[in-house]
Structure formats: structure tokens, C-alpha cells
Motif scaffolding. Structure first.
Motif, PDB file in Angstrom:
ATOM      1  N   PRO B  45     -24.815 -10.840  31.007  1.00 22.84           N
ATOM      2  CA  PRO B  45     -25.767  -9.716  31.153  1.00 22.84           C
ATOM      3  C   PRO B  45     -25.160  -8.530  31.886  1.00 22.84           C
ATOM      4  O   PRO B  45     -25.421  -7.376  31.540  1.00 22.84           O
ATOM      5  CB  PRO B  45     -26.914 -10.324  31.960  1.00 22.84           C
ATOM      6  CG  PRO B  45     -26.847 -11.771  31.693  1.00 22.84           C
ATOM      7  CD  PRO B  45     -25.388 -12.087  31.522  1.00 22.84           C
ATOM      8  N   ALA B  46     -24.320  -8.827  32.908  1.00 23.70           N
ATOM      9  CA  ALA B  46     -23.702  -7.729  33.650  1.00 23.70           C
ATOM     10  C   ALA B  46     -22.779  -6.934  32.732  1.00 23.70           C
ATOM     11  O   ALA B  46     -22.803  -5.696  32.719  1.00 23.70           O
ATOM     12  CB  ALA B  46     -22.932  -8.280  34.850  1.00 23.70           C
ATOM     13  N   LEU B  47     -21.976  -7.666  31.938  1.00 24.63           N
ATOM     14  CA  LEU B  47     -21.083  -6.980  30.995  1.00 24.63           C
ATOM     15  C   LEU B  47     -21.903  -6.195  29.968  1.00 24.63           C
ATOM     16  O   LEU B  47     -21.550  -5.089  29.575  1.00 24.63           O
ATOM     17  CB  LEU B  47     -20.177  -7.994  30.289  1.00 24.63           C
ATOM     18  CG  LEU B  47     -19.134  -8.648  31.188  1.00 24.63           C
ATOM     19  CD1 LEU B  47     -18.335  -9.698  30.424  1.00 24.63           C
ATOM     20  CD2 LEU B  47     -18.184  -7.585  31.749  1.00 24.63           C
ATOM     21  N   HIS B  48     -23.024  -6.792  29.524  1.00 21.17           N
ATOM     22  CA  HIS B  48     -23.892  -6.128  28.554  1.00 21.17           C
ATOM     23  C   HIS B  48     -24.445  -4.819  29.131  1.00 21.17           C
ATOM     24  O   HIS B  48     -24.502  -3.798  28.458  1.00 21.17           O
ATOM     25  CB  HIS B  48     -25.022  -7.071  28.158  1.00 21.17           C
ATOM     26  CG  HIS B  48     -25.800  -6.596  26.965  1.00 21.17           C
ATOM     27  ND1 HIS B  48     -27.020  -7.106  26.619  1.00 21.17           N
ATOM     28  CD2 HIS B  48     -25.527  -5.648  26.050  1.00 21.17           C
ATOM     29  CE1 HIS B  48     -27.467  -6.477  25.559  1.00 21.17           C
ATOM     30  NE2 HIS B  48     -26.586  -5.589  25.181  1.00 21.17           N
ATOM     31  N   THR B  49     -24.843  -4.882  30.421  1.00 17.95           N
ATOM     32  CA  THR B  49     -25.341  -3.676  31.085  1.00 17.95           C
ATOM     33  C   THR B  49     -24.259  -2.593  31.093  1.00 17.95           C
ATOM     34  O   THR B  49     -24.520  -1.423  30.775  1.00 17.95           O
ATOM     35  CB  THR B  49     -25.763  -3.998  32.531  1.00 17.95           C
ATOM     36  OG1 THR B  49     -26.726  -5.042  32.489  1.00 17.95           O
ATOM     37  CG2 THR B  49     -26.347  -2.788  33.207  1.00 17.95           C
ATOM     38  N   ALA B  50     -23.033  -3.009  31.446  1.00 13.05           N
ATOM     39  CA  ALA B  50     -21.926  -2.052  31.465  1.00 13.05           C
ATOM     40  C   ALA B  50     -21.730  -1.454  30.071  1.00 13.05           C
ATOM     41  O   ALA B  50     -21.499  -0.249  29.906  1.00 13.05           O
ATOM     42  CB  ALA B  50     -20.655  -2.736  31.940  1.00 13.05           C
ATOM     43  N   TYR B  51     -21.842  -2.301  29.030  1.00 13.67           N
ATOM     44  CA  TYR B  51     -21.677  -1.843  27.655  1.00 13.67           C
ATOM     45  C   TYR B  51     -22.769  -0.822  27.288  1.00 13.67           C
ATOM     46  O   TYR B  51     -22.507   0.242  26.732  1.00 13.67           O
ATOM     47  CB  TYR B  51     -21.725  -3.069  26.740  1.00 13.67           C
ATOM     48  CG  TYR B  51     -21.748  -2.778  25.270  1.00 13.67           C
ATOM     49  CD1 TYR B  51     -20.580  -2.411  24.586  1.00 13.67           C
ATOM     50  CD2 TYR B  51     -22.926  -2.895  24.527  1.00 13.67           C
ATOM     51  CE1 TYR B  51     -20.599  -2.159  23.228  1.00 13.67           C
ATOM     52  CE2 TYR B  51     -22.952  -2.646  23.175  1.00 13.67           C
ATOM     53  CZ  TYR B  51     -21.792  -2.275  22.532  1.00 13.67           C
ATOM     54  OH  TYR B  51     -21.815  -2.020  21.183  1.00 13.67           O
ATOM     55  N   LEU B  52     -24.023  -1.161  27.671  1.00 11.66           N
ATOM     56  CA  LEU B  52     -25.153  -0.270  27.341  1.00 11.66           C
ATOM     57  C   LEU B  52     -25.019   1.089  28.017  1.00 11.66           C
ATOM     58  O   LEU B  52     -25.558   2.085  27.542  1.00 11.66           O
ATOM     59  CB  LEU B  52     -26.471  -0.915  27.766  1.00 11.66           C
ATOM     60  CG  LEU B  52     -26.985  -2.062  26.905  1.00 11.66           C
ATOM     61  CD1 LEU B  52     -28.268  -2.622  27.498  1.00 11.66           C
ATOM     62  CD2 LEU B  52     -27.235  -1.595  25.485  1.00 11.66           C
ATOM     63  N   SER B  53     -24.298   1.123  29.155  1.00 14.81           N
ATOM     64  CA  SER B  53     -24.234   2.365  29.919  1.00 14.81           C
ATOM     65  C   SER B  53     -23.475   3.457  29.170  1.00 14.81           C
ATOM     66  O   SER B  53     -23.489   4.606  29.574  1.00 14.81           O
ATOM     67  CB  SER B  53     -23.597   2.110  31.281  1.00 14.81           C
ATOM     68  OG  SER B  53     -22.232   1.798  31.130  1.00 14.81           O
ATOM     69  N   PHE B  54     -22.818   3.082  28.072  1.00 18.75           N
ATOM     70  CA  PHE B  54     -22.084   4.093  27.299  1.00 18.75           C
ATOM     71  C   PHE B  54     -22.901   4.607  26.117  1.00 18.75           C
ATOM     72  O   PHE B  54     -22.368   5.258  25.218  1.00 18.75           O
ATOM     73  CB  PHE B  54     -20.748   3.524  26.816  1.00 18.75           C
ATOM     74  CG  PHE B  54     -19.829   3.167  27.954  1.00 18.75           C
ATOM     75  CD1 PHE B  54     -19.246   4.165  28.720  1.00 18.75           C
ATOM     76  CD2 PHE B  54     -19.586   1.838  28.272  1.00 18.75           C
ATOM     77  CE1 PHE B  54     -18.405   3.843  29.775  1.00 18.75           C
ATOM     78  CE2 PHE B  54     -18.752   1.508  29.336  1.00 18.75           C
ATOM     79  CZ  PHE B  54     -18.166   2.518  30.086  1.00 18.75           C
ATOM     80  N   PHE B  55     -24.202   4.278  26.085  1.00 19.39           N
ATOM     81  CA  PHE B  55     -25.036   4.705  24.956  1.00 19.39           C
ATOM     82  C   PHE B  55     -26.263   5.480  25.441  1.00 19.39           C
ATOM     83  O   PHE B  55     -26.711   5.287  26.563  1.00 19.39           O
ATOM     84  CB  PHE B  55     -25.522   3.486  24.162  1.00 19.39           C
ATOM     85  CG  PHE B  55     -24.430   2.797  23.412  1.00 19.39           C
ATOM     86  CD1 PHE B  55     -24.121   3.168  22.110  1.00 19.39           C
ATOM     87  CD2 PHE B  55     -23.688   1.795  24.017  1.00 19.39           C
ATOM     88  CE1 PHE B  55     -23.107   2.544  21.424  1.00 19.39           C
ATOM     89  CE2 PHE B  55     -22.666   1.172  23.335  1.00 19.39           C
ATOM     90  CZ  PHE B  55     -22.367   1.543  22.042  1.00 19.39           C
ATOM     91  N   ASN B  56     -26.762   6.342  24.590  1.00 20.47           N
ATOM     92  CA  ASN B  56     -28.104   6.889  24.776  1.00 20.47           C
ATOM     93  C   ASN B  56     -29.046   5.975  24.019  1.00 20.47           C
ATOM     94  O   ASN B  56     -28.952   5.880  22.800  1.00 20.47           O
ATOM     95  CB  ASN B  56     -28.201   8.307  24.196  1.00 20.47           C
ATOM     96  CG  ASN B  56     -27.449   9.287  25.053  1.00 20.47           C
ATOM     97  OD1 ASN B  56     -27.492   9.205  26.271  1.00 20.47           O
ATOM     98  ND2 ASN B  56     -26.747  10.203  24.421  1.00 20.47           N
ATOM     99  N   TRP B  57     -29.930   5.297  24.724  1.00 22.95           N
ATOM    100  CA  TRP B  57     -30.796   4.327  24.039  1.00 22.95           C
ATOM    101  C   TRP B  57     -32.164   4.303  24.691  1.00 22.95           C
ATOM    102  O   TRP B  57     -32.268   4.174  25.919  1.00 22.95           O
ATOM    103  CB  TRP B  57     -30.161   2.934  24.082  1.00 22.95           C
ATOM    104  CG  TRP B  57     -30.863   1.948  23.222  1.00 22.95           C
ATOM    105  CD1 TRP B  57     -31.427   2.153  22.001  1.00 22.95           C
ATOM    106  CD2 TRP B  57     -31.104   0.571  23.535  1.00 22.95           C
ATOM    107  NE1 TRP B  57     -31.981   1.001  21.524  1.00 22.95           N
ATOM    108  CE2 TRP B  57     -31.801   0.005  22.436  1.00 22.95           C
ATOM    109  CE3 TRP B  57     -30.786  -0.243  24.623  1.00 22.95           C
ATOM    110  CZ2 TRP B  57     -32.189  -1.320  22.413  1.00 22.95           C
ATOM    111  CZ3 TRP B  57     -31.179  -1.578  24.593  1.00 22.95           C
ATOM    112  CH2 TRP B  57     -31.871  -2.109  23.487  1.00 22.95           C
ATOM    113  N   ASP B  58     -33.227   4.409  23.868  1.00 23.05           N
ATOM    114  CA  ASP B  58     -34.582   4.384  24.411  1.00 23.05           C
ATOM    115  C   ASP B  58     -35.153   2.974  24.452  1.00 23.05           C
ATOM    116  O   ASP B  58     -36.281   2.767  24.841  1.00 23.05           O
ATOM    117  CB  ASP B  58     -35.502   5.315  23.604  1.00 23.05           C
ATOM    118  CG  ASP B  58     -35.599   4.904  22.149  1.00 23.05           C
ATOM    119  OD1 ASP B  58     -35.070   3.828  21.800  1.00 23.05           O
ATOM    120  OD2 ASP B  58     -36.188   5.653  21.349  1.00 23.05           O
TER     121      ASP B  58
END
Lengths: 455, 306
Positions: B45-58
């Protein structure tokens, strides 16, 4: 962090068991990653606004099962489902109830799933599902059933194709039970102070506040720890801001502004009520629920809140609980008040759109009205609600007059932007705490609006 | 990498070698369940959070790649700077005060062993056992207009100070901080009490023979010898202060105005209310890195010099 003693894992050769273990771990990891079909689940059917299938007002006669997701902790949703099933025994419901907070956080993901619920309670934020094509466009059914004359407040669930503008575009659901705001008062104290209720204008109401204050009473009970000052503010907006301007802003129309004379008057009124001590100087430290509880226990003379508070107020004050609709700027003005509703919408992925639409139509029927009323809501079909005495009788009269005047207007924090609720709470706390002027207060709200709608 | 470890000079007998190898691998097997859970529920989940931080996502529609855009927004956000300052203030209440209190108490108890130490420990540790949500609700009542604090003030003739503390622009952050002190002090005290039991009583006796008073003893013996415990307490409490969310959310929700907004509240609002999952993730990543850095500094500074 703490340095562990270093032990060489395998000094000699390759350990079979190590490889087995690692491949086992890798496999487990792969399964997990494959488990979520994508790292950023999202819907790609952007912009699809077509209604699913042919529109028909005939209720299917073969067995149908509809899943219903909601956060309605009253008896309304269950009562309506039971009554509909009694009428159409071939329709079975599977209800998935979730507590409000969890529902708010999870419903958008639930509706994006491969097999979402057929019917869902609509909450603010679900308009984000519109551009993804995940909500059923109900325009066809609305025309076929004639919903525009059966339901008040439909503009609050009408969205533009990008989901950002409310009140224009297509219809995505209907309200089951509605809530609206008004003025509660303590009859015993009003009589003692010689107040003639109902107040016919806001000026009259303010004069009563002054009289109560002079007699050592707290005139208006408000709790703003979690933003409850928005109830008087929304009501004052209903009174002073032109409905078209109010809706343009609350519904996020492009170029809309709240920096208008009407909104300024509303904010100045709030500010004056605080400065003159009509509202407690501790208002920012009292929660909205605690304020209702205090009023029900006999504190203060007036309280501006919604019909959801009626049960608590009635229980606490008994025969001394009184209610009148929000007074307007002039005595002969039509009623304008603030309200919202429990809305039901339908998933675009449902296989039984006709049955779901039939349920939505049933919600606005005369058969549904007593069930909605029993749960403490106002029914869309106001004249079919059973007549009552006392406090609830006054509420019913107020509701019928509101529907007649078409005076239901949206809470400004629900519709305009996803962050407006927090922004409004912050801004109202600053206004009440003397940290923001009326200009700064309105500018804070407008800044949030501009940030979201200029994207 | 493991294969190039130097081979033992004299090869042990085969049977012993096999046994040893089995023991080594069975060790990893014991670790596997915990490792698997940790990987599944913490690392991934932590890695996933880091991955999501590079996107604009609602959170609903398709995300679009944002590169470092979210991180630029995090740095530029003035609200975040205020939130960081509030978290800094909370360190005073979550770390400095509880550790100071804990040390003094530990020193008093350590000077003379008393009966009932277990009872004191249990009572002092109690706030740590309560869920923070319950703690928050209790203190909301304590701070309320008619709450305990104001009743006490009125009783001692300071009624003009009475106010709704959580609604005050000047006092809300302090009020939340005091709740933190109340919660964390017990943990520090218990840590230090167990630490003092490790200290040889003869050292105190020796210092007393040399004429040291209680203050001298405290500064020259108790504090230096409790250094490892102080480091642990400091790490835990600073993490609690910087990542605080539940207590603030329950008591003030960030208000009045923005006087008690902390990074945790901002992350929550952005992700769950504001529909800005990418930005919230970027903020979470930055917060995690800051906490890592602070804890690293604490560990470095507290390491005993040879």
C-alpha cells in the motif's frame, strides 16, 4: 533501524528451500497485484450519457432482484422497499445499508465496481460518477413518468455531462424524503417575553432577538464547532440572495459569484447577530448536535435548523416546542428556504432499469407519502402526508407552503465544490470569531469556488 | 550476492552442514507469515500511495499522469506551511512536555522504591490504552462551555477566563496539545520507570556518599543513563505529533478557522472530500519522508559515543 547481527544466509551452495520460499512469496505478490485489476481503478466510459435500453413505464412481470445501497438510518428506505414489494411481489430487494460516514467515503468506488448496486442513495460527490457514465441518465423515464410535476428539488440531481454543473443537463435520480429548514422556538419563553409569533419578516425576528437578549435570555442557539452556523447563513441567503444567483453559485455554473449584495447582507446579518450577543460568543466551541440538545433542554429562545431536529426538540420541550417557516425580507414575499433530500439514483450497469425506475416513481406516490412522513422526512407528495398535531403539524404546514411556493433552495456547501463544506465551516468560524470581515468571508468562499471551477 | 559469501576454511561434516542449512531456512519460514502480512498490508500500500502521487486522480474516473506536479503543489501550498507549523507546536505537547514529566516522575520514584509501583504504572498508562476517538470525545466534554475546565475555573473565582476552549482562535491548538500530553505522558513514564529499574542502586548510593543532592543526581545519573529510553520515547512521540490526525479530527476538525489544521487532516480532506487522491498521496509521501528524516536524526544524536 537497530543494527541486527549480520548472519550470512547461505554460505554454501544454493538452498532449495530459499528458492521455494522466494518463489512462493513472489507468487503471493503476483496474486495480490493481479487481484486489483489495475493500480488506479477508474472508469473509461467517459462522456457516455445515453440512457440504457428502451424506456418503458411497465413494471417487468418476471422475477427481478434489485440491490439497493443506502445510508438511510431512518425507517424510510426499508419501508418504501417493503411497500413496493407488496405491490409487485416479483421484485425482490437486497438492501446494503452502510453508516453515513463510511458510505460517503466508499460509494463512488462501490458504484465503479463491475457489479454495482442497481439503486443507490445519492450523496454529494457522486456527481463525479457522471463523466464516467456510471449513473443511469433518467431523462427518458422522467418524461415517460412525468416526474417534473411529481417531485420538488429535481434540479439538485440534474448534472452537466462533466458532472461539475448542477441544475442543467440530465436528470440522474429523484428525492425520496426531503428536509427543509425553519425556525424553532420555545413557546413558554416566547409567551413570557411577550413575543408574537410567527415573525413575519427577518427584521421582526431580529427585534425579538433584541427583546430576548434584554431579558437575559440567549436569543438564538447555534453551534459552530462543526460549522452549524451554516443553517442560519443558508436561510439568510434564501431570504436575501435572488434564487437564480443562489442556484448558479450553489450549482457551480461558470462565472457565478457569491460576492453579491444579497450574500453580503446575509453575512452582515450573521456578523451583527454575533456582535450584539444574539448568538453566544462561544459559538465556535459548541457542536451543532450539542446546540440542538441544549435548545431541547430549554436553553435559549430560538433555533434555526432543519426538520431532522424536530424529534429531539419535540421530545425535550414537549408542548412548548414551536415552529414557523423562515421569515422573509418582506411580509408578503414568497417562502424561500434551504433544503436537501435523500435522493435515489440508478446505476448505468443495472440489468433492470425499468424496475428500478418504477421504484423511483413509486417513491413520489401518494402511497409512499405516509411511510416517508413516518420516518421524519417531508414527502415529495406533500398533500398526501397524514395530518398531525403540535410541532409536527406546524412542520407539515410549513412544508406544504414551501412546496406550493416552490421555495426549496440548495445548501450552498453541498453542491458547489467538493471542499466547500470545509471551506464554509472555516470561513464561518472566522466570521463568528471576528477574524474575518464580511469581505474576507465572501472572498474565502469565492476562492474555493474559483479554484475548482477553473480547472 | 549471497553466493559469494566466503566458504568456511574447514568444511564441517556433511550431516552437521545439512542440519545447519535447514536451521537457517527454517528461520526464514518462521518469519514468512509476518513478512507476508507486512508486505501485503504495509509495504505494497505504501508503494501504491507513492505510485498514485504521480497522477491526477479523483478516485473515480481515469487518472492522468502528473509527473512531479503534485509535489510542486505540495511545496507551494500556503495552507500546508501553516499545517507544518501546527505539527511543530504539537511536538512541544506530544514529546517535550511528556518526556520532561516522565523523567521527573521516574526520578522521584527511582530515588526511593515505594510500594504500589504497579498500581501507579497502570493508572498512568491508562490513557494509552483508550482509543483516541474516545479520548477526543471525553476531552470535548471537558473543554465544553459547561465542561469541567470551566467549572473548575468558576469554582476558584476565575470565571471570566471560562470559554469554549476548542472554539477559541488563541487556545484551540494548545487545548488539543494538552490532550496529547495527557495521552502520551503515561507511555513515557512507564518507559522511564522500567529504565530506572535497570540502573544499579549502588550508583545512587555512591553519589549520595559524595554529597550529591536530588537535582544533581537527576542530571548526572538518571538522565544520562536513561538515554536509550529517551531516544525511544522521543522517536515514538515525535511520530505521533507529526502524523497526528484522529485526536484533531475528533476534537476540532481543524478549526476554528484553520488554527488546528495538521498535515493528517489535509491529507484526509484532499483524498476523501476533495477528490484529489494524487495530491493527497504526494502529501502523504512527503510527510512520511519528513518523519523518516526526523527519526533518523534522533537516532543519530542519541547514539552513545564510544
Amino acid at each position: 533501524m537497530s543494527p541486527l547481527p549480520r548472519t550470512p544466509l547461505s554460505p554454501i551452495g544454493r538452498g532449495f528451500s530459499r528458492r521455494a520460499l522466494l518463489s512462493g512469496l513472489a507468487a503471493a505478490g503476483a496474486v495480490t497485484v493481479a487481484g486489483c485489476s489495475s493500480l488506479t481503478p477508474g472508469s473509461s466510459a467517459a462522456g457516455s450519457t445515453a440512457s440504457a435500453g428502451p424506456v418503458s413505464t411497465a413494471v417487468p412481470s418476471d422475477p427481478v432482484t434489485l440491490t439497493v445501497a443506502d445510508a438511510d438510518d431512518t425507517t424510510m428506505t426499508q419501508g418504501l422497499l417493503d411497500a413496493f414489494r407488496a405491490k409487485y411481489p416479483n421484485v425482490t430487494f437486497k438492501r446494503q445499508y452502510t453508516g453515513w460516514d463510511d458510505y460517503l467515503k466508499s460509494i463512488n468506488l462501490t458504484m465503479s465496481a463491475a457489479t454495482p448496486p442497481d439503486i443507490a442513495q445519492f450523496t454529494p460527490g457522486m456527481q463525479n460518477l457522471v463523466p464516467g457514465g456510471l449513473l443511469l441518465n433518467a431523462d427518458g423515464y422522467a418524461t415517460a413518468y412525468g416526474w417534473s410535476s411529481k417531485f420538488p428539488g429535481l434540479d439538485q440531481i440534474t448534472f452537466s455531462p462533466d458532472g461539475k454543473t448542477v441544475g442543467t443537463g440530465s436528470l440522474y435520480g429523484v428525492p425520496g424524503g426531503l428536509s427543509f429548514e425553519g425556525v424553532y422556538y420555545n413557546k413558554q419563553k416566547a409567551a413570557r417575553l411577550g413575543l408574537t409569533t410567527p415573525a413575519k419578516t427577518v427584521d421582526e425576528l431580529e427585534a425579538m432577538f433584541a427583546k430576548a437578549k434584554a431579558a437575559g435570555e440567549l436569543p438564538l442557539v447555534v453551534g459552530n464547532l462543526d460549522g452549524g452556523l451554516n443553517h442560519p447563513f443558508n436561510e439568510l441567503l434564501s431570504v436575501f440572495l435572488a434564487p437564480a444567483d443562489r442556484e448558479a453559485w450553489a450549482f457551480g455554473h461558470s462565472g457565478a459569484s457569491i460576492v453579491l449584495p444579497g450574500a453580503r447582507t446575509a453575512a452582515e446579518t450573521i456578523q451583527r447577530w454575533v456582535t450584539k450577543g444574539y448568538i453566544s460568543s462561544n459559538v465556535n466551541g459548541i457542536s451543532d448536535n450539542d446546540a440542538t440538545a441544549a435548545f431541547a433542554k430549554g436553553q435559549g429562545v430560538f433555533r434555526i435548523s432543519g426538520n431532522w431536529a424536530a424529534a429531539a426538540v419535540g421530545k425535550g420541550l414537549g408542548d412548548n416546542a414551536g415552529y414557523f417557516t423562515m421569515p422573509q425580507a418582506t411580509a408578503d414575499a414568497k417562502i424561500h428556504t434551504t433544503g436537501a433530500g435523500v435522493y435515489y439514483c440508478v446505476s448505468a450497469k443495472t440489468k433492470s432499469a425499468a424496475a428500478a425506475a418504477a421504484f423511483l416513481d413509486f417513491v413520489g406516490s401518494a402511497d409512499a407519502a405516509p411511510l416517508t412522513a413516518k420516518a421524519g422526512f417531508m414527502a415529495p407528495k406533500a398533500d398526501a402526508m397524514p395530518s398531525q398535531a403540535g410541532l409536527f403539524g406546524s412542520l407539515l404546514t410549513g412544508w406544504q407552503a414551501t412546496v406550493r411556493d416552490q421555495g426549496l433552495e440548495p445548501f450552498i456547501q453541498n453542491a458547489s465544490t467538493p471542499t466547500m463544506s470545509d471551506t464554509l465551516t472555516n470561513a464561518l468560524q472566522q466570521l463568528a470569531g471576528g477574524k474575518a470581515t464580511v469581505d474576507q468571508f465572501l472572498a474565502l468562499l469565492q476562492a474555493d469556488f474559483d479554484k475548482y471551477h477553473q480547472q | 550476492m549471497l553466493d559469494i559469501a566466503p566458504a568456511p576454511v574447514t568444511a564441517p561434516p556433511r550431516a552437521r552442514q545439512r542440519r545447519r542449512r535447514r536451521r537457517r531456512w527454517s528461520g526464514l519460514l518462521y518469519l514468512a507469515p509476518a513478512l507476508l502480512l507486512y508486505t501485503l498490508f504495509t509495504v505494497l500500500p505504501a508503494l501504491h500511495t507513492a505510485y498514485l502521487s504521480f497522477f491526477n486522480w479523483d478516485g473515480v474516473t481515469l487518472p492522468s499522469f502528473a509527473g512531479l506536479g503534485n509535489y510542486r503543489s505540495v511545496v507551494a501550498d500556503p495552507e500546508l506551511r501553516a499545517a507544518a507549523e501546527h505539527a511543530g507546536t504539537l511536538i512541544l505537547f506530544f514529546s517535550v512536555l511528556p518526556i520532561a514529566l516522565g523523567l521527573v516522575c521516574a526520578a522521584i520514584v527511582a530515588r526511593r522504591r515505594r510500594r504500589g509501583l504497579a498500581v501507579i504504572r497502570a493508572v498512568v498508562f491508562l490513557p494509552q490504552v483508550l482509543p483516541l476517538v474516545a479520548v477526543g470525545i471525553i476531552w470535548r466534554w471537558v473543554y465544553a462551555e459547561q465542561g469541567t475546565v470551566n467549572q473548575v475555573l468558576q469554582a476558584v473565582g476565575l470565571g471570566r477566563w471560562a470559554q469554549a476552549w476548542l472554539g477559541s482562535f488563541d487556545w484551540a491548538l494548545v487545548a488539543v496539545g494538552v490532550v496529547g500530553t495527557w495521552v502520551v505522558s503515561g507511555l513515557c513514564m512507564v518507559l522511564f520507570l522500567s529504565g530506572t529499574q535497570r540502573i544499579d542502586g549502588e550508583i545512587y548510593e555512591a553519589s549520595r556518599v559524595d554529597g550529591a543532592g536530588p537535582v544533581r543526581e537527576f542530571l548526572s545519573i538518571t538522565v544520562p543513563l536513561l538515554r536509550p529510553e529517551i531516544a525511544v520515547a522521543l522517536s515514538i512521540t515525535v511520530i505521533a505529533a507529526l502524523s497526528s490526525f484522529d485526536l484533531v479530527y475528533i476534537t476540532t476538525g481543524g478549526g476554528p478557522g484553520t488554527t488546528t489544521v495538521v498535515p493528517g487532516i489535509l491529507i484526509y480532506r484532499l483524498a476523501f472530500g476533495g477528490g484529489a487522491v494524487g495530491l493527497a498521496s504526494a502529501l502523504a509521501v512527503v510527510l512520511t519522508l519528513v518523519i523518516f528524516a526526523v527519526v533518523l536524526v534522533i537516532t543519530r544524536l542519541s547514539r552513545e559515543r564510544p
